[in-house]
Motif scaffolding. Structure first.
Motif, PDB file in Angstrom:
ATOM      1  N   ILE A  92       0.845  -1.200   0.000  1.00 36.19           N
ATOM      2  CA  ILE A  92       0.000   0.000   0.000  1.00 36.19           C
ATOM      3  C   ILE A  92       0.879   1.248   0.000  1.00 36.19           C
ATOM      4  O   ILE A  92       1.645   1.491   0.936  1.00 36.19           O
ATOM      5  N   VAL A 143      -1.939  -1.226  -3.889  1.00 39.66           N
ATOM      6  CA  VAL A 143      -2.958  -0.210  -3.616  1.00 39.66           C
ATOM      7  C   VAL A 143      -2.269   1.147  -3.525  1.00 39.66           C
ATOM      8  O   VAL A 143      -1.261   1.290  -2.831  1.00 39.66           O
ATOM      9  N   LEU A 160      -5.030   4.835 -11.629  1.00 43.04           N
ATOM     10  CA  LEU A 160      -5.149   3.389 -11.382  1.00 43.04           C
ATOM     11  C   LEU A 160      -4.566   2.626 -12.570  1.00 43.04           C
ATOM     12  O   LEU A 160      -3.759   1.704 -12.406  1.00 43.04           O
ATOM     13  N   MET A 165      -1.966  -0.211 -10.841  1.00 45.77           N
ATOM     14  CA  MET A 165      -2.361  -0.608  -9.484  1.00 45.77           C
ATOM     15  C   MET A 165      -3.632  -1.456  -9.534  1.00 45.77           C
ATOM     16  O   MET A 165      -4.367  -1.445 -10.510  1.00 45.77           O
ATOM     17  N   ASP A 166      -3.880  -2.190  -8.456  1.00 45.76           N
ATOM     18  CA  ASP A 166      -5.096  -2.985  -8.349  1.00 45.76           C
ATOM     19  C   ASP A 166      -6.239  -2.178  -7.745  1.00 45.76           C
ATOM     20  O   ASP A 166      -7.401  -2.416  -8.033  1.00 45.76           O
ATOM     21  N   MET A 167      -5.898  -1.241  -6.875  1.00 51.00           N
ATOM     22  CA  MET A 167      -6.921  -0.391  -6.243  1.00 51.00           C
ATOM     23  C   MET A 167      -6.343   0.983  -5.972  1.00 51.00           C
ATOM     24  O   MET A 167      -5.136   1.122  -5.727  1.00 51.00           O
ATOM     25  N   ILE A 168      -7.220   1.989  -6.024  1.00 49.45           N
ATOM     26  CA  ILE A 168      -6.784   3.335  -5.663  1.00 49.45           C
ATOM     27  C   ILE A 168      -7.773   3.932  -4.663  1.00 49.45           C
ATOM     28  O   ILE A 168      -8.982   3.677  -4.743  1.00 49.45           O
ATOM     29  N   LEU A 189     -13.092   4.617  -3.295  1.00 45.94           N
ATOM     30  CA  LEU A 189     -12.248   3.470  -3.644  1.00 45.94           C
ATOM     31  C   LEU A 189     -12.612   3.023  -5.051  1.00 45.94           C
ATOM     32  O   LEU A 189     -13.780   2.877  -5.376  1.00 45.94           O
ATOM     33  N   TRP A 191     -11.439   0.005  -7.902  1.00 49.30           N
ATOM     34  CA  TRP A 191     -10.597  -1.171  -8.125  1.00 49.30           C
ATOM     35  C   TRP A 191     -11.009  -1.865  -9.403  1.00 49.30           C
ATOM     36  O   TRP A 191     -12.111  -1.696  -9.892  1.00 49.30           O
ATOM     37  N   VAL A 218      -9.823  -4.149   0.740  1.00 47.84           N
ATOM     38  CA  VAL A 218      -8.591  -4.740   0.193  1.00 47.84           C
ATOM     39  C   VAL A 218      -8.590  -6.251   0.428  1.00 47.84           C
ATOM     40  O   VAL A 218      -8.227  -7.026  -0.447  1.00 47.84           O
ATOM     41  N   TYR A 222      -8.286  -9.042  -2.367  1.00 50.52           N
ATOM     42  CA  TYR A 222      -7.192 -10.011  -2.289  1.00 50.52           C
ATOM     43  C   TYR A 222      -7.731 -11.445  -2.390  1.00 50.52           C
ATOM     44  O   TYR A 222      -7.143 -12.294  -3.072  1.00 50.52           O
TER      45      TYR A 222
END
Ligand code: C5P
Length: 228
Positions: A92, A143, A160, A165-168, A189, A191, A218, A222
């Motif tokens: 993160i 993240v 993103l 990235m996978d998430m912002i 959020l 993703w 998250v 995951y």
């Protein structure tokens, strides 16, 4: 008592500002307090995760059960992050990394002169830490954060994708009493879900409860993530 649903997960978090030296007594930096990153570190640790917090210079106590690595500059933060990322399930990037550093750090204190009313500094771009971690293979779930003053969702979507990235976690820093230095924050959020982007808006609240909500999202991501 928190649910220990993150046990066995290794989480690395960057937090705080970086200091980019200009000479032995001066530096370039920003107003990041580190509160959001520290709140996240505490939230993950309460859920049982093994947390490494890579911290720029801040005036905050280390949350219980968190391993803290202190760094000063973006280059040092990158080195610590690359080292930690190889042993992380989740990365993160919460730090407010300085975008630029001085091309050369003066060996002696820069002197004020009577010869000129201006001083020119040449700055060079710092490496992007989250983007660098996101290019690794295999890599942790990545993240990132985005502080925006307008068009929050559009800029966050762009970031993103651009940083892989996978998430912002996007914050509107133009809202009074939220964000930088404050104890409260709100977040959007975003993703990736296959070819689509999903989102969740988290209303203004203390950074501690916001951190817990982010951790929850998250963990869900995951759990559904395809192995890399
Ligand atoms: O591009 P911007 O600075 O808005 O992106 C913010 C996100 O990128 C944050 O997650 C921040 O920690 C990360 N970042 C980074 N290295 C940089 C600049 C930003 O990891 N040099």
């Amino acid at each position: 008592p928190a649910v220990r649903d993150a046990e066995a997960l290794r989480v690395t978090i960057t937090a705080g500002p970086t200091h980019e030296a200009l000479d032995p007594v001066r530096y370039l930096s920003n107003h990041s307090s580190g509160k959001m990153g520290y709140a996240l570190a505490g939230a993950w640790a309460r859920r049982g995760a093994q947390v490494r917090l890579i911290s720029g210079p801040v005036a905050l106590a280390t949350p219980p059960d968190v391993e803290r690595v202190d760094v000063t500059s973006a280059s040092e933060m990158l080195a610590a992050a690359e080292h930690a990322a190889t042993e992380s399930d989740i990365f993160i990037g919460c730090a407010a990394v300085a975008d630029y550093r001085a091309e050369t750090v003066a060996e002696h204190k820069l002197k004020k002169t009577d010869a000129s009313e201006t001083l020119t500094l040449t700055l060079v771009k710092n490496p992007d830490i989250v983007a660098t971690i996101a290019t690794r293979s295999p890599r942790p779930l990545v993240v990132g954060f985005a502080a925006e003053t307008h068009d929050v969702e559009r800029y966050a979507r762009d970031k993103l994708a651009r940083k892989g990235m996978d998430m912002i976690v996007a914050n509107d820093v133009s809202q009074a009493g939220l964000g930088f230095g404050s104890d409260d924050n709100a977040a959007l959020l975003l993703w990736r879900d296959g070819d689509d982007t999903d989102s969740q808006a988290l209303p203004p609240q203390p950074k501690t409860t916001l951190a817990d909500a982010i951790v929850g999202r998250v963990l869900t991501l995951y759990a559904h993530r395809a192995p890399t």
